[in-house]
Design a protein around this motif. Sequence first.
Motif, short mmCIF file in Angstrom:
data_model
loop_
_atom_site.label_atom_id
_atom_site.label_comp_id
_atom_site.label_asym_id
_atom_site.label_seq_id
_atom_site.Cartn_x
_atom_site.Cartn_y
_atom_site.Cartn_z
N UNK A 286 0.81 -1.21 0.00
CA UNK A 286 0.00 0.00 0.00
C UNK A 286 0.84 1.26 0.00
N UNK A 287 1.89 1.25 0.82
CA UNK A 287 2.78 2.41 0.87
C UNK A 287 3.55 2.57 -0.43
N UNK A 288 3.96 1.45 -1.03
CA UNK A 288 4.69 1.53 -2.29
C UNK A 288 3.78 2.07 -3.40
N UNK A 289 2.52 1.69 -3.38
CA UNK A 289 1.58 2.21 -4.38
C UNK A 289 1.51 3.73 -4.33
N UNK A 290 1.50 4.28 -3.13
CA UNK A 290 1.48 5.74 -2.99
C UNK A 290 2.81 6.35 -3.45
N UNK A 291 3.92 5.70 -3.09
CA UNK A 291 5.23 6.23 -3.46
C UNK A 291 5.39 6.33 -4.98
N UNK A 292 4.90 5.31 -5.68
CA UNK A 292 5.10 5.25 -7.13
C UNK A 292 3.89 5.72 -7.91
N UNK A 293 2.82 6.11 -7.20
CA UNK A 293 1.58 6.54 -7.83
C UNK A 293 1.04 5.46 -8.77
N UNK A 294 0.94 4.25 -8.24
CA UNK A 294 0.40 3.13 -8.99
C UNK A 294 -0.70 2.46 -8.18
#
Length: 294
Positions: A168-176
């Motif tokens: 979930x955090x990675x999705x926000x970081x990469x805008x995916x």
Amino acid sequence: MDTLTPVTEHLLRDMALPEPDSDSKDGRGRVLIVAGCIGLPGAVLLAANTAMRAGAGKLQLAVCRDLAIPIGIAVPEALVIGLPQSEGGSISRTAAETLASPAERCDALLAGPGMAEDAESEHLVAALIRAVGDGAVVLDAGALAALRSDPALTRHLPRPAVITPHAGEMAKLLDRERAAIEAEPLAAARAATERFGTVTVMKGARTHIVAPDGQAWCYAAGHVGLATSGSGDTLAGLIAGLLARGTAPAAAALWGVYAHGEAGRRLARRHGGIGFLAREIPGEIPAILADVLA
């Protein structure tokens, strides 16, 4: 296809942990943990206890003013810094000036466990990273928002920062979309490392670690019981403690991921699978580290 090296104890034996350069606690390094908010004070305890169990010599905890006394009682090993807090109960951005000197002098800075993901935290974390001296940096949870605003924030550091996002955090970081991250976690970890210049620990059922030089590893021997509240806070504290001892960032990430996973396996054997608590993870760490090096 990407080449992935499995994270095993055999791999770790070739990257032995630094020995203390003296019998003083100063020889094992100082960790500064900036973490927590009024609603999540326990994250501070989990990260702090694991950093000490990883062998760090000194511990400083920077928390909201209202948490300082109870945290100090709960972690008597720590020097606790009470900080101004926002109306919402997070550490105020005005704390940056107070923390500039501790950040500059620490051997490892961990920011993020239990921090509110808001503008106050974002400003504070950015200021901390700019203030840190030669110390290593770990960013987790709420601290990751600072990278979204400024992807170049960690690139000036003398050593790569370590980031520890879940899907979930990675999705926000990469805008995916989260589903895209979960479908290709290694690709996501590589993208984050390229964007931020970090050692990226992409947490999941299979944890992927990617270094700035392109090396990539996978740890697939964890236990489902680790998917529990607070588990990520212990991993972040573990990596910070290893960094304080002088371990290189990629090696600290690999040792941390392995020891965290092995702690889950050992606890599961004793407790019958799921149901063990994140607070029980730190106590497993010293024996695991010793067993690998035996």
